[in-house]
Scaffold this active site. Sequence first.
Site, short mmCIF file in Angstrom:
data_model
loop_
_atom_site.label_atom_id
_atom_site.label_comp_id
_atom_site.label_asym_id
_atom_site.label_seq_id
_atom_site.Cartn_x
_atom_site.Cartn_y
_atom_site.Cartn_z
N SER A 11 -26.47 -59.64 -33.02
CA SER A 11 -25.26 -59.03 -32.51
C SER A 11 -24.51 -58.44 -33.70
O SER A 11 -23.64 -59.08 -34.30
CB SER A 11 -24.40 -60.10 -31.80
OG SER A 11 -23.18 -59.55 -31.38
N HIS B 193 -28.03 -63.79 -28.02
CA HIS B 193 -28.73 -64.91 -28.65
C HIS B 193 -29.63 -65.65 -27.66
O HIS B 193 -30.48 -66.44 -28.08
CB HIS B 193 -27.73 -65.91 -29.24
CG HIS B 193 -27.01 -65.37 -30.43
ND1 HIS B 193 -25.95 -66.03 -31.01
CD2 HIS B 193 -27.17 -64.23 -31.14
CE1 HIS B 193 -25.50 -65.32 -32.04
NE2 HIS B 193 -26.23 -64.22 -32.11
N GLN C 296 -21.52 -65.07 -25.74
CA GLN C 296 -22.61 -65.32 -26.68
C GLN C 296 -22.66 -66.74 -27.21
O GLN C 296 -23.74 -67.29 -27.42
CB GLN C 296 -22.49 -64.34 -27.85
CG GLN C 296 -23.64 -64.39 -28.83
CD GLN C 296 -23.64 -63.17 -29.72
OE1 GLN C 296 -24.12 -62.11 -29.36
NE2 GLN C 296 -23.08 -63.31 -30.92
N GLU C 297 -21.50 -67.36 -27.47
CA GLU C 297 -21.50 -68.68 -28.09
C GLU C 297 -20.42 -69.58 -27.48
O GLU C 297 -19.29 -69.15 -27.25
CB GLU C 297 -21.24 -68.58 -29.60
CG GLU C 297 -22.28 -67.78 -30.36
CD GLU C 297 -21.97 -67.74 -31.86
OE1 GLU C 297 -21.16 -68.56 -32.33
OE2 GLU C 297 -22.55 -66.89 -32.55
N GLU D 266 -29.70 -69.67 -32.24
CA GLU D 266 -28.92 -70.50 -33.15
C GLU D 266 -29.01 -71.99 -32.82
O GLU D 266 -28.21 -72.79 -33.29
CB GLU D 266 -27.46 -70.02 -33.16
CG GLU D 266 -27.34 -68.61 -33.70
CD GLU D 266 -25.92 -68.14 -33.87
OE1 GLU D 266 -24.98 -68.89 -33.51
OE2 GLU D 266 -25.73 -67.02 -34.39
N ASP E 218 -17.25 -67.58 -28.68
CA ASP E 218 -17.53 -66.28 -29.27
C ASP E 218 -18.13 -65.40 -28.18
O ASP E 218 -19.34 -65.35 -28.01
CB ASP E 218 -18.49 -66.39 -30.46
CG ASP E 218 -18.90 -65.01 -31.00
OD1 ASP E 218 -18.27 -64.01 -30.61
OD2 ASP E 218 -19.85 -64.95 -31.80
N GLU F 58 -13.48 -65.95 -30.78
CA GLU F 58 -13.97 -64.95 -31.74
C GLU F 58 -14.45 -63.72 -30.98
O GLU F 58 -15.12 -63.85 -29.95
CB GLU F 58 -15.11 -65.56 -32.54
CG GLU F 58 -15.84 -64.61 -33.47
CD GLU F 58 -17.11 -65.23 -34.03
OE1 GLU F 58 -18.05 -64.48 -34.32
OE2 GLU F 58 -17.16 -66.47 -34.17
N ASP G 180 -14.62 -60.66 -35.97
CA ASP G 180 -15.94 -60.58 -36.62
C ASP G 180 -16.36 -59.11 -36.67
O ASP G 180 -16.18 -58.44 -37.68
CB ASP G 180 -16.94 -61.43 -35.85
CG ASP G 180 -18.37 -61.28 -36.37
OD1 ASP G 180 -18.56 -60.76 -37.49
OD2 ASP G 180 -19.32 -61.68 -35.67
N LYS H 295 -19.07 -62.93 -43.24
CA LYS H 295 -20.53 -62.90 -43.36
C LYS H 295 -20.89 -62.02 -44.55
O LYS H 295 -20.70 -60.80 -44.49
CB LYS H 295 -21.16 -62.32 -42.09
CG LYS H 295 -20.90 -63.12 -40.82
CD LYS H 295 -21.40 -62.36 -39.60
CE LYS H 295 -21.23 -63.17 -38.33
NZ LYS H 295 -21.58 -62.36 -37.12
N HIS I 192 -22.98 -68.05 -40.80
CA HIS I 192 -24.40 -67.72 -40.84
C HIS I 192 -24.66 -66.46 -40.02
O HIS I 192 -23.74 -65.84 -39.49
CB HIS I 192 -25.21 -68.89 -40.28
CG HIS I 192 -24.93 -69.15 -38.82
ND1 HIS I 192 -25.80 -69.81 -37.99
CD2 HIS I 192 -23.87 -68.83 -38.03
CE1 HIS I 192 -25.30 -69.89 -36.77
NE2 HIS I 192 -24.13 -69.30 -36.77
N ARG I 193 -25.93 -66.11 -39.81
CA ARG I 193 -26.34 -65.08 -38.87
C ARG I 193 -27.38 -65.67 -37.92
O ARG I 193 -27.94 -66.73 -38.18
CB ARG I 193 -26.93 -63.85 -39.58
CG ARG I 193 -26.01 -63.14 -40.55
CD ARG I 193 -24.68 -62.71 -39.96
NE ARG I 193 -24.74 -61.79 -38.84
CZ ARG I 193 -24.46 -60.48 -38.93
NH1 ARG I 193 -24.15 -59.95 -40.10
NH2 ARG I 193 -24.48 -59.72 -37.85
N SER I 194 -27.67 -64.97 -36.86
CA SER I 194 -28.63 -65.50 -35.87
C SER I 194 -30.05 -65.51 -36.43
O SER I 194 -30.86 -66.37 -36.06
CB SER I 194 -28.57 -64.69 -34.58
OG SER I 194 -28.76 -63.32 -34.83
N LYS J 234 -19.40 -71.80 -39.68
CA LYS J 234 -20.29 -71.70 -38.53
C LYS J 234 -21.73 -71.66 -39.04
O LYS J 234 -22.07 -70.80 -39.86
CB LYS J 234 -20.02 -70.41 -37.75
CG LYS J 234 -18.83 -70.46 -36.82
CD LYS J 234 -18.65 -69.12 -36.12
CE LYS J 234 -19.85 -68.73 -35.28
NZ LYS J 234 -19.64 -67.46 -34.54
#
Length: 445
Positions: free
Chosen positions: A54, A167, A175-176, A217, A254, A297, A324, A349, A377-379, A400
């Site tokens: 993303s 994700h 997404q989260e 993730e 998120d 987020e 973000d 990031k 982090h990233r996915s 995160k």
Amino acid sequence: MVTSQILKMRLEMATIEDIKARQILDSRGNPTIEVEVVLVDGTIGVASVPSGASTGKYEAVELRDNDKSRYNGLGILKAISNVNNDIASTIVGMSALEQAVIDHKLVELDGTANKARLGANAILGVSLALAQAGSNFLGIPLYRYLGGAEANLLPIPMLNILNGGKHALGSTDFQEFMIVPLGAANFAQAMQMSSEVYHCLYKVLRDKGLNTNVGDEGGFAPRLSCNKEAVELILAAIDLAGYKAGEDLFLALDPAASSFYQDGKYVLSREGVALSSVEMIDYYVKLVSDYPIISIEDGLAEDDWAGWLLLTARLGREIQLVGDDLYATNIERLEKGIAQKASNSILVKPNQIGTLSETLAVVKRAQTAGWTTIISHRSGETEDTTIADLAVATNAGLIKSGAPCRSERLAKYNRLLKIEEELGTAVRYPGKAALYNLERLKSWK
């Protein structure tokens, strides 16, 4: 005189002798870059670069080969060549201890506004490996090398235990869905609480006959009818684990709203609605009113500035509103957000901007504005643990790194457990003070 000569000779041993990039695979099995910096005295620094699924359109360019005959076009031979040739010929012979100078030179060498020529992945790999080499040369931990004597604040983990959106396609529109153990006394306890809740979520899903596969993730990815259902499943898991939601653990979202923003509307396909910015904000206000949600987020799209101003006006004192995609770890976009009061927090990031020095500048600017900062982090991740040290180095207060599942996620959390042990009595753990700019938590004990 003799002492100064010895010091000079010692510092000369920090000279960069060689730089080498290679291709490795990230947590999704896609190519990414690993860079190794070798100093004259034989000291080595190694770093690898993650990749997002993303991704915001304002991020620095992740250079890919676009050769469909290799890795579906995701090869990174161009980025590797840029490190081994253009970058190496420019900075070999410089001191690894001159992080800011070299990072600036890398930006100049690229010469584009978004690092499109050399690639942010190539540049960041060198920048991070350089920092690792510098800390190894001096024989001190990376967090101490970057943050000095005051780097002793362990971050609150924000763990994405239920995945959706890009994700985990087919799960939820958002997404989260994260848990935030603000009630923990230290980082070790925070991880214990989070792990226990994660395993209880598995039991809750299993007992309801829902899918217990995991997303990118490490969070579970059940097929759900709406976002509210995901929240209630997590609350059930917190209760099953013997904790209290809104006291021991809070929730964070998120949505990654840019991913479902279409023609000026926020399209929640699983719920069958298309909402205006105002209606989307009303949706969040209701969620925050009904549930112990402490952070949202990317609640709105990356270009919906008017919406962000309204969202912050309505919820900015109650919860953390994190940009973000909105900021992409870019200080110019951050300055706009600060000036307009578009949010009260930023996700950081390093690969969104491309150098460690630029990343550090963004964290510092956000903190001076009174915003909270979350190192992320990233996915598509690797076992590299730089962001764990970065969180401590900057006293960011929040991190995160996904669910307590999959080694590329746990590597960061395990690194923080070691740092906590290493700091001993000097360690600080913020608890609710990590969200120091929220009125909602000031009376919470």
